[in-house]
Design a protein around this motif. Structure first.
Motif, PDB file in Angstrom:
ATOM      1  N   PHE A 143      13.981  22.002  10.759  1.00 51.47           N
ATOM      2  CA  PHE A 143      12.618  22.521  10.685  1.00 51.47           C
ATOM      3  C   PHE A 143      11.837  21.914   9.522  1.00 51.47           C
ATOM      4  O   PHE A 143      10.627  21.785   9.599  1.00 51.47           O
ATOM      5  N   ASN A 144      12.537  21.548   8.438  1.00 51.47           N
ATOM      6  CA  ASN A 144      11.809  20.996   7.293  1.00 51.47           C
ATOM      7  C   ASN A 144      11.606  19.489   7.405  1.00 51.47           C
ATOM      8  O   ASN A 144      10.533  18.993   7.079  1.00 51.47           O
ATOM      9  N   THR A 145      12.632  18.780   7.860  1.00 53.11           N
ATOM     10  CA  THR A 145      12.493  17.326   7.975  1.00 53.11           C
ATOM     11  C   THR A 145      12.988  16.865   9.342  1.00 53.11           C
ATOM     12  O   THR A 145      14.053  16.269   9.446  1.00 53.11           O
ATOM     13  N   PRO A 146      12.221  17.171  10.407  1.00 58.72           N
ATOM     14  CA  PRO A 146      12.624  16.677  11.726  1.00 58.72           C
ATOM     15  C   PRO A 146      12.550  15.158  11.748  1.00 58.72           C
ATOM     16  O   PRO A 146      11.597  14.573  11.238  1.00 58.72           O
ATOM     17  N   LYS A 147      13.589  14.526  12.322  1.00 58.20           N
ATOM     18  CA  LYS A 147      13.645  13.063  12.279  1.00 58.20           C
ATOM     19  C   LYS A 147      13.141  12.436  13.571  1.00 58.20           C
ATOM     20  O   LYS A 147      12.456  11.427  13.548  1.00 58.20           O
ATOM     21  N   HIS A 148      13.515  13.011  14.708  1.00 61.19           N
ATOM     22  CA  HIS A 148      13.160  12.397  15.981  1.00 61.19           C
ATOM     23  C   HIS A 148      11.694  12.708  16.326  1.00 61.19           C
ATOM     24  O   HIS A 148      11.258  13.842  16.146  1.00 61.19           O
ATOM     25  N   PRO A 149      10.951  11.733  16.827  1.00 59.62           N
ATOM     26  CA  PRO A 149       9.537  12.000  17.161  1.00 59.62           C
ATOM     27  C   PRO A 149       9.379  13.144  18.162  1.00 59.62           C
ATOM     28  O   PRO A 149       8.384  13.868  18.113  1.00 59.62           O
ATOM     29  N   GLN A 171      10.158  30.793   8.820  1.00 61.60           N
ATOM     30  CA  GLN A 171      11.065  31.668   8.093  1.00 61.60           C
ATOM     31  C   GLN A 171      12.497  31.338   8.444  1.00 61.60           C
ATOM     32  O   GLN A 171      12.801  31.054   9.586  1.00 61.60           O
ATOM     33  N   GLY A 172      13.360  31.439   7.468  1.00 61.40           N
ATOM     34  CA  GLY A 172      14.766  31.205   7.733  1.00 61.40           C
ATOM     35  C   GLY A 172      15.382  32.415   8.403  1.00 61.40           C
ATOM     36  O   GLY A 172      14.689  33.297   8.899  1.00 61.40           O
ATOM     37  N   ARG A 173      16.722  32.445   8.424  1.00 58.54           N
ATOM     38  CA  ARG A 173      17.407  33.547   9.096  1.00 58.54           C
ATOM     39  C   ARG A 173      17.245  34.813   8.304  1.00 58.54           C
ATOM     40  O   ARG A 173      17.608  34.909   7.153  1.00 58.54           O
ATOM     41  N   GLU A 208      20.421  16.398  16.200  1.00 55.23           N
ATOM     42  CA  GLU A 208      21.269  17.535  15.912  1.00 55.23           C
ATOM     43  C   GLU A 208      21.277  17.761  14.412  1.00 55.23           C
ATOM     44  O   GLU A 208      21.452  16.807  13.648  1.00 55.23           O
ATOM     45  N   ALA A 209      21.058  19.002  13.993  1.00 58.77           N
ATOM     46  CA  ALA A 209      21.031  19.291  12.558  1.00 58.77           C
ATOM     47  C   ALA A 209      21.145  20.787  12.350  1.00 58.77           C
ATOM     48  O   ALA A 209      21.101  21.568  13.300  1.00 58.77           O
ATOM     49  N   ASP A 210      21.292  21.193  11.089  1.00 59.10           N
ATOM     50  CA  ASP A 210      21.234  22.625  10.791  1.00 59.10           C
ATOM     51  C   ASP A 210      19.759  23.026  10.753  1.00 59.10           C
ATOM     52  O   ASP A 210      18.887  22.176  10.587  1.00 59.10           O
ATOM     53  N   PRO A 211      19.466  24.318  10.927  1.00 57.77           N
ATOM     54  CA  PRO A 211      18.063  24.745  11.067  1.00 57.77           C
ATOM     55  C   PRO A 211      17.181  24.329   9.899  1.00 57.77           C
ATOM     56  O   PRO A 211      16.058  23.863  10.103  1.00 57.77           O
ATOM     57  N   GLU A 212      17.711  24.477   8.688  1.00 59.52           N
ATOM     58  CA  GLU A 212      16.928  24.147   7.497  1.00 59.52           C
ATOM     59  C   GLU A 212      16.426  22.707   7.582  1.00 59.52           C
ATOM     60  O   GLU A 212      15.242  22.422   7.434  1.00 59.52           O
ATOM     61  N   LEU A 239       7.598  18.697  19.256  1.00 57.42           N
ATOM     62  CA  LEU A 239       7.873  20.082  19.652  1.00 57.42           C
ATOM     63  C   LEU A 239       7.445  21.055  18.562  1.00 57.42           C
ATOM     64  O   LEU A 239       6.809  22.073  18.824  1.00 57.42           O
ATOM     65  N   LEU A 240       7.807  20.719  17.324  1.00 56.78           N
ATOM     66  CA  LEU A 240       7.507  21.631  16.217  1.00 56.78           C
ATOM     67  C   LEU A 240       6.012  21.757  15.993  1.00 56.78           C
ATOM     68  O   LEU A 240       5.504  22.839  15.714  1.00 56.78           O
TER      69      LEU A 240
END
Lengths: 324, 321
Positions: B245-251, A264-266, B238-242, B256-257
Motif C-alpha cells: 500500500f505504501n510503495t506499490p511497484k507494479h503499474p 489504515q493498517g490492521r 506480491e508483498a506484505d500490506p505495508e 488499482l490503488l
C-alpha cells in the motif's frame, strides 16, 4: 436562491401487508439543485432506492406514495399518472440502474434504443436523431461510435454497456438523472471511469443528479451533498465534506468508522451493535436508538426532530470533539 | 514457521469452444480460456494470504483448485507437505482435504433452504461419521448467534447472520485452512465490519490459516499478512500490506490503488484508469497489462516479465524499480 430542480417534501411511501402497513420511506425531504450531485447513502433496506423510484413513478403496487410532495422544476409531479408520467420519464428524468445488461433491450441495437428515446421525446427527424446518437456515444467515450452504433448490447463489455446506459439516460437532455447504484456491478478501475464520466457530464450540462449508493467512497469522490438514510428516514443531510469529516448523527459516525480504510493498517473495525430494525417492528422515537451508544430517554419516547433546520435528525448530535 | 500451503506453477485452462457441429460449419478453431496461468505462492501457517484482482483475474478459480472443487490443468498444490496432485495414498489426501474448508460469497445461495441450521452446520462432521451431539449449538454461540437458532431454517436469518452460519459450518470439522471467497461482498458495511472482526477473532482462537479472495483492497488491508495481486490469471505483484500500500511497484497495483474510491478524497480529480481487462481467450502478447500501462515499452509487448524480487516485494514487470 433559485428553485431546485428536484424538491422532495416530507415524502412517505407505504406498503400494506398482512402484518399491517409498513413505511419503507417515512417523511423524507431533500432538494437537488442544478448541476449538483446529491448522494443518497444507506444500507440495504434504508429506503434509498424506494425514494428514487417514487420520484420517477416506478413504485410497484401495492407500494404507493402516502404523503408529501415531489416538485420537479417548480411543477408538482407526485399526482401524475399514466401517460403524463411516461412523458416525464426519459424526457425530464433520466435513469441509470445498477445492472447495465438488464436495462438495455438485448434485441435492439444500441442505436435503435438511443434514436427511439430521442424520437419519443424530442421534435427531431430520424436522421438527426442518429447523428445525435453518434455524438452522444462519442461523448460518453465509446471508441469508434459511428461503427459501434449498430452493435447489440451483448457485444459490449460491462463498463462500455454502462456508458451506453448513461448516453441513453442523457440523450433527451433531462434536467434530473437518478443513478441507482450505477457502479456496483463494475470493477474498481471501470468504476473510477464511470464516476468521472458522470461527474463531467453533469457539471458540463448542469444536470441535477441523485446518486443512490451504499458506498461511502463513491459518495466522497462524486457527490456535492449527501443524504444519509436509515430505516426509511433521513438521518443526516449536508455537504459531503461536513458530513464525512464531522458527522453529527451517531449512525453516520458508526457507518464511517466501520468502513475499512486503505490508509489504515490492521486494526479492529468499529462495530455498530445489532441490525437495522425490521419495518414491521419499528422502535418508538428515533429508529436508531436501540443501536445508539448515546441514546437517552428522550430518544426512546419523543418523535424525531425535523432534519430541515439542523443537519442531523438527532436529539443529541455528536460534537466535533467526540469524532476522532 | 513453515509454509502450510505451497502452490507451484498452478494453471487452469477451460475449453470454451463452440459445439463440434458449429466448428465444422463455421470453420472455427477450438477456443481455450486460460483462467489461471503459472501461479506460485506460499501461505505460512496461521497467517492470512489475500488474493486480490478484478473480475476475470482467476482468483476464485485458484480458490476452487485449492479446495479440490476444480482440478488444475498443470501445477501442484501442497498442503502440510502432502502433494494433493501426485500423492498416491488416498487416505493421506483425504486427511489433508478434511483440514480445508471454504466460505462462499453469497450466503443466500450456499445454505440449503430445506435444512435446519443444526443439520447444515454439522454436515461436514456427519459426512465423515463424526460425533455431532451439541456441536451446532456450541459453534453458533462461537460465531455470535444463539444456541436456540439451531432449530431454525436459513430464511429466518439476515445476510450477516447467514454468513455467520456459513462460518460456523466451515469450523465444524476443525479445519486448519479456510478458503474465503469474497466473504463480505454481499454484505452491508456495518455487517461487513462485524463479520471481518469475527473472522479475525476466530483465526486467533482456533489458529486458522486463511486464503482470502476478494476484489476489495480496503478489506485486504485490514485482514492480510501477505497479498498477491492477480491480473488476467497471473500474479503481478506480491508483498506484505505495508509495502504494497505504501510503495506499490507494479503499474497495475498502482492503478488499482489510485482508482479505488476513498472516503477522504472529496472531489478528487485524478485521471481515471485507461481501458478494460482484455479478453482472456485472446490475451495480449508479452505482459498482459501493456495495452493499459502508462509506461509500457517495446520489450513489454514482446516478452512476458518473470516474477522477480524487488526490495520487499516480488513483482512481474520489466520496468518496475
Amino acid at each position: 436562491m433559485t428553485t431546485p430542480v428536484l424538491s422532495i417534501r416530507n415524502l412517505s411511501v407505504e406498503i400494506p401487508t398482512r402484518q399491517g402497513i409498513v413505511k419503507p420511506v417515512d417523511g423524507v425531504s431533500y432538494d437537488v439543485g442544478k448541476g449538483e450531485i446529491l448522494g443518497v447513502v444507506g444500507e440495504s433496506g434504508a429506503g434509498k432506492s424506494m425514494a428514487g423510484n417514487a420520484v420517477i413513478g416506478l413504485l410497484n403496487a401495492p407500494a404507493h406514495i402516502s404523503g408529501g410532495e415531489i416538485w420537479l422544476n417548480g411543477r408538482r409531479i407526485d399526482p401524475l399518472k399514466g401517460e403524463d408520467m411516461r412523458r416525464l420519464r426519459g424526457k425530464e428524468i433520466g435513469m441509470i440502474f445498477q445492472d447495465p445488461l438488464t436495462s438495455l433491450n438485448p434485441l435492439l441495437t444500441i442505436g435503435d434504443q438511443l434514436t427511439e428515446t430521442m424520437l419519443t421525446h424530442l421534435p427531431i427527424s430520424r436522421k438527426e436523431a442518429r447523428e445525435r446518437a453518434i455524438a452522444a456515444l462519442e461523448e460518453v467515450g465509446i471508441p469508434g461510435a459511428a461503427e459501434r452504433i449498430d452493435s447489440y448490447p451483448h457485444e459490449f463489455s460491462g463498463g462500455m454497456r454502462q456508458r451506453v446506459v448513461i448516453a441513453l439516460a442523457l440523450c433527451a437532455e433531462p434536467s434530473l438523472v437518478i443513478a441507482d447504484e450505477p457502479t456496483t456491478a463494475l470493477d474498481v478501475s471501470v468504476q473510477a471511469q464511470i464516476i468521472s464520466l458522470l461527474k463531467r457530464l453533469c457539471h458540463e450540462r448542469g444536470t441535477a443528479v441523485m446518486l443512490i449508493t451504499h458506498d461511502m467512497g463513491v459518495i466522497a469522490e462524486a457527490a456535492d451533498r449527501v443524504a444519509v438514510m436509515y430505516a426509511g428516514r433521513l438521518a443526516e443531510l449536508g455537504t459531503v465534506r461536513d458530513v464525512l469529516t464531522v458527522p453529527q448523527h451517531p449512525y453516520t459516525h458508526g457507518l464511517m468508522a466501520s468502513t475499512p480504510l486503505a490508509s489504515q493498517g490492521r486494526k479492529r473495525l468499529h462495530q455498530i451493535p445489532g441490525a437495522m430494525p425490521r419495518l414491521h417492528h419499528m422502535p418508538d422515537g428515533c429508529a436508531f436508538h436501540p443501536r445508539c451508544p448515546h441514546a437517552r430517554d428522550k430518544c426512546r419516547a419523543a418523535p424525531l426532530p425535523p432534519v430541515a433546520n439542523e443537519r442531523a435528525a438527532c436529539w443529541f448530535p455528536m460534537l466535533p470533539e467526540e469524532v476522532q | 514457521m513453515s509454509a502450510y500451503v505451497t502452490v507451484r506453477g498452478l494453471t487452469r485452462v477451460f475449453d470454451v469452444s463452440k459445439p463440434w457441429l458449429n466448428r465444422v460449419l463455421e470453420g472455427r478453431k477450438k477456443a481455450f480460456l486460460t483462467a489461471v496461468s503459472d501461479v506460485d505462492f506460499e501461505i505460512e501457517e496461521r497467517t492470512t494470504y489475500a488474493l486480490v484482482g478484478e473480475s476475470g483475474s482467476g482468483k476464485s478459480t485458484i480458490g476452487k483448485m485449492l479446495v479440490g472443487l476444480l482440478n488444475p490443468s498443470e501445477g501442484n498444490v501442497e498442503v502440510e507437505g502432502v502433494n494433493l496432485m501426485t500423492e498416491a495414498d488416498a487416505d493421506r489426501i483425504a486427511a489433508s482435504r478434511s483440514n480445508i474448508q471454504m466460505i462462499f460469497q453469497d450466503p443466500y445461495a450456499s445454505l440449503n433452504p430445506r435444512w435446519r441450521v443444526r443439520d447444515i452446520i454439522v454436515e461436514p462432521v456427519a459426512a465423515q461419521g463424526g460425533k455431532t451431539e451439541g456441536l451446532a449449538e456450541k459453534l453458533l454461540e462461537q460465531v455470535g448467534l444463539h444456541a436456540s437458532d439451531a432449530g431454525k431454517f436459513p430464511h429466518e436469518f439476515s445476510g450477516g447472520q447467514r454468513q455467520r452460519i456459513c462460518i460456523a459450518r466451515s469450523l465444524a470439522s476443525e479445519p486448519r485452512l479456510i478458503v474465503c471467497d469474497e466473504p463480505t461482498s454481499a454484505l452491508d458495511v456495518s455487517v461487513q465490519a462485524q463479520v471481518l472482526n469475527l473472522m479475525s477473532d476466530l483465526k486467533d482462537e482456533f489458529g486458522l490459516t486463511y486464503l482470502l479472495i476478494t476484489h476489495d483492497l480496503t478489506v485486504v488491508r485490514h485482514m492480510a499478512d501477505r497479498i498477491g495481486v492477480l491480473y488476467l490469471g497471473r500474479l503481478v505483484e506480491e508483498a506484505d500490506p505495508e509495502t504494497l500500500f505504501n510503495t506499490p511497484k507494479h503499474p497495475y497495483t498502482q492503478m488499482l490503488l489510485s482508482a479505488a474510491p476513498r472516503m477522504d478524497a472529496f472531489g478528487r480529480e485524478v485521471p481515471p484508469p485507461q481501458g478494460e481487462i482484455p479478453d482472456p481467450i485472446d490475451p495480449p502478447s508479452g505482459c498482459a497489462f501493456h495495452p493499459r500501462c502508462p509506461i509500457a515499452t517495446d520489450v513489454c509487448r514482446k516478452d512476458r516479465p518473470a516474477m522477480r524480487a524487488l526490495a520487499a516485494s516480488k513483482v512481474a514487470c520489466h520496468l518496475a524499480e
